[in-house]
Every structure is written in structure tokens, then in C-alpha cells.
Design an enzyme around this catalytic site. Sequence first.
Site, PDB file in Angstrom:
ATOM      1  CG  HIS A  19      41.913  27.030  46.408  1.00 28.48           C
ATOM      2  ND1 HIS A  19      43.119  26.344  46.287  1.00 28.48           N
ATOM      3  CD2 HIS A  19      40.971  26.217  45.864  1.00 28.48           C
ATOM      4  CE1 HIS A  19      42.908  25.195  45.708  1.00 28.48           C
ATOM      5  NE2 HIS A  19      41.624  25.081  45.432  1.00 28.48           N
ATOM      6  N   PRO A  20      39.466  31.269  47.473  1.00 28.88           N
ATOM      7  CG  PRO A  20      37.415  32.312  47.054  1.00 28.88           C
ATOM      8  CD  PRO A  20      38.332  31.246  46.520  1.00 28.88           C
TER       9      PRO A  20
END
Length: 559
Positions: A489-490
Site C-alpha cells: 500500500h505505498p
Amino acid sequence: MEDLKFDYIIVGAGTAGCLLANRLSTDVNKRVLLLEAGKRDNYPWIHIPVGYLYCIGNPRTDWLYSTEADPGLNGRALRYPRGKTLGGCSSINGMIYMRGQARDYEGWVAETDDNAWSWENVVPDFKAHEDHYRMDGGVDPVTGGNSRFSDMHGHGGEWRIEKQRLRWEILEAFADAAVQAGVRRTEDFNSGDNEGVGYFEVNQRSGLRWNASKAFLRPVRERPNLQILTEALVEHLIIERAADGNLFCAGVAVRSNGQTVEYRSRSEVVLSAGAIGSPHILQLSGIGPGALLNKHGVQVLRDMPGVGENLQDHLQIRTVYKVSGARTLNTLANSVFGKARIGLEYALRRTGPMSMSPSQLGAFTKSNPSRPHANLEYHVQPLSLDAFGEPLHGFPALTASVCNLNPTSRGSVHIRSGRAVDAPAIMPNYLSTDEDRMVAVESIRQVRRIASQPALAKYRPEEWKPGNQFQSDADLLKLAGDIASTIFHPTGTAKMGKQSDAMAVVDSRLRVFGINGLRVVDASVMPRIVSGNTNSPTLMIAEKAARFIAEDARNAART
């Protein structure tokens, strides 16, 4: 040369780019070019839900990024998957439909001074493309037509949301144990407060993955004003200076079929290359921290210290429990007969383990009772393995992965050279703050509390990882560094904010400060990571951005 000119050029045919291409090409008077560095999404494993196991780490569908060695992970580097195909990460992700919490978006309002990003004002953007199974018949079968659900969810849009097509007894027992440990049950994780335990809803249609390409591109591929190019790597943006002295984005330089071609924009270039790709392209184009660009021989056109900074991600700690007397995927899939049975069930009914998302049961709760809101997310699976893509263990097991939803650690994405083909240096800086380290320890202790509840007792859960012999805070923190991994989930590397914020990259309408005709529309613009999975919030951002772009074009035409 007119064939190389477009009104809108969208860089990246991932989650945001596919929706933008759909929306912007509705105006038949606007030519739209969608560029994707990867191939078409015609690889079979993209569409079978369990195929993420064969897409992650596969150069056919994954950029194959890795992080730098991270001190917070005791010097380990992690594989960092990002989708490289039409649909982007929606073609290889966990398919979980999750919006986050209402308070996330109120935080965005505080960062931008723009109420357009409030929970009240983002819900319509989620609903605009939603097609929720619980509204198929006009009456929600769970609530019997509760208007609250229809107020919060949409039907008839492109983005299909369905319930999962399987149940596992061991997962039901874990849910019961969570309730016994004080976590309430929930039927809807997406009402603004996701605290509770329940099954994740998924982006699937009839047991097949529903990615952004299927949802938003396939219905409009034949539009004569929309051109889609795959295997087209953007080398850099073309930044020029107007007669008034202001910088503007005139187009993109693209490497395709062994040559570089320049495509020109009449109106806007939109970067939708993701939280890794978008800051990488900005830096390659001379937009970013001046010292970094000078170091790699890139001419500094606009010194913007926030480009590539503010990287946030959800770090998950994968706890594994051996169980007895329970059916799990480990035992089912580790035999020839079991594999044949799984394949036959999917072929005939589109159900069973091949229809599984990576995680089936979810829970949102507090790491300790003093917290004002849920700050942990659980992904619970009836299986165990060392890492995605690795073989299943040979014993029956349950995995309860838990992540800190609101990390305070911040990382970075930096170019390594002035060449687009060289992957950037990704440094997440996990567990680099006292608060994140404390939450990591608390989360392991909380998993143990749930595992010790009566509902799981008959399965005799035995902690295999990290192991019950480790009890002190120091031991648990070290083990968190040893076993934790990204949950993919960057966000945040081109954050939106006020012009007075030196680290902000885009304004609240996602326009890059100081560069006319350039926007960023993807998860990189999130000033703070959402409290949940990031794919559907990225669609919401793109839905809102499409409206911004159309509105700004109309206003420009009037002047």
C-alpha cells in the site's frame, strides 16, 4: 504530426489511469492518449483470483521492485510488487474493496483547506462507479432494504463488488474468538467506521477478478478519440517555458518499439503511474529535490523537496498458528487429489480456493483500549507460507496478519540515475518511530489474546511464528522486524497540500505546483495513508480528478 498531439495524455493505465481514460474520453471533441509500460491484461492468471500468486514476482505483470535494506526490518530488503500491465495493481492485488475511515478524509481536509475531500464529499465519488451486489435486487438482503446502506453504496457503476464465494470453519472460529476478545461484528466495512470483524468484500464478478481494465477500458476501447498504447515506457516529461516565463508540461517522451517518440499535449498531462512511478518520472523530468537531481546529472527545472518523500505503507506482521482438527488450504492443496478437486470445483462453479482473494476474513480494532479509533487491520487466512509465491507449509495452519493503519514512519522514493529503465531506490523506513514500534508490539500481543479465546480452543492453536517463547517487548520488536512485510500500500510520495507547505507537490485539485498543464492522480497524492486497503480510494481520487479536469477545461474555454 497531428497524430502525435492529444488533448489529454495519461501516463499509466493502472487503477486511476483506466478510470480517467474512460471519463475524459466521453467528450468526443477531446483526443485522449493512455500510456502503459506493461503489456495487455490478457495473461490468464490475472483473471483467476488465486492467480496473484503467479503475477507477483513475475516480470510479465510486476515491475519487480525491491526496497533498500531497511534498518527497521533488521537490515532486510523486501520485494515490492507493483502492477505492470493494463489495470496496474488492480490486476495483481488482493481484490479487497475498502474505503478507509471517515476521519482519514477529514485529515485530508486539514492538509488542504479544501472541503472537497471531506468524507461527505468523497462518498459520492465512491458511489459514482460502484456496482454493489447487495443492491442487485433493489433490496439489500442483509438489512432488508435499510436506507443507510443505499445511502452509502452505489449500483450500476463499473466497479463490481461481490461477497466471497467460500467459507472456512477455522475462519468462523477466529471471528467468534475476536468477538470474545471484544471486537464487534460488522456487515459493512465501508460506512465510514470500519471497526469490527467480518468477511471482506471483493472486486470480482462471478468468481473472476474484476480489474480496472475490464471495468473502465473494455467498454470504451472502440471510442475513436481514445488511443491506448502498451509497452510504452515514459522516459521523461517535456517541460518548457512559456512566453510569460512560467513552466508548463508540453508532453511526454516515450520509448516504444526501440525508439523514442514525443507525444504533445494541447491541454494536460496526467501522471497516474502510482506512488513509485509518478515521483520517479517527476524526478527524471527535473522536478524534485535539487540536490538529488544534481547528484544524478538531471537538470533541475523546479526544485521541489517533497517529490518522492512522505512515503507511507502498511507493514503487516504475519503471525502463524498451527491448528488441529481443522480443514485448511495447507492440507487440501498439498496433495494431488486435493489440487484436482480444487481445480474441478473452480472450473465447474467458479467457487472454492481458486476463487479466493489472498485474505478472506478481516478485522479492524484498537491496538489498546486507550486508542480513540481502530488503528489495526487484520487479514486472516486459512493457510500459511513463508511469503507470497512460496510453497504452503506442510501442516494445517491459520495466518493472522496484522498491520498498523496509521504509521508515523516516513520513507522515500529516489532516482538512482537519469535513466528511466533504472528502478528507483525505495526506502520505506519501517518502524522508525517510537509509536510504530509500540504498535507493532501491541499488535502481536493482541493476536495472542484472540488466539487464546474459547472459540478457537478445540483447534488447539499453537503459535508457530513468531513463537510463544518470545515475551518481552524487546523480543517482540526484534521479531516484528524479522517477520514483517509490506502489504503493498505505498502512498504519499507526491502529497497534496497547501502552497505554504514546502513538502506539498500538488494542490487540492491535484495540479503540480509551478508546472502548468500537469497533474498527478494516483495514490501518491494522499497526504496521509487511508485506514485500510488503498485500491478503491485511488479510484475515488481519479473520479474526483476527472471532474476537476473537465471543470477546469470548461473554465479555460470561457476565458
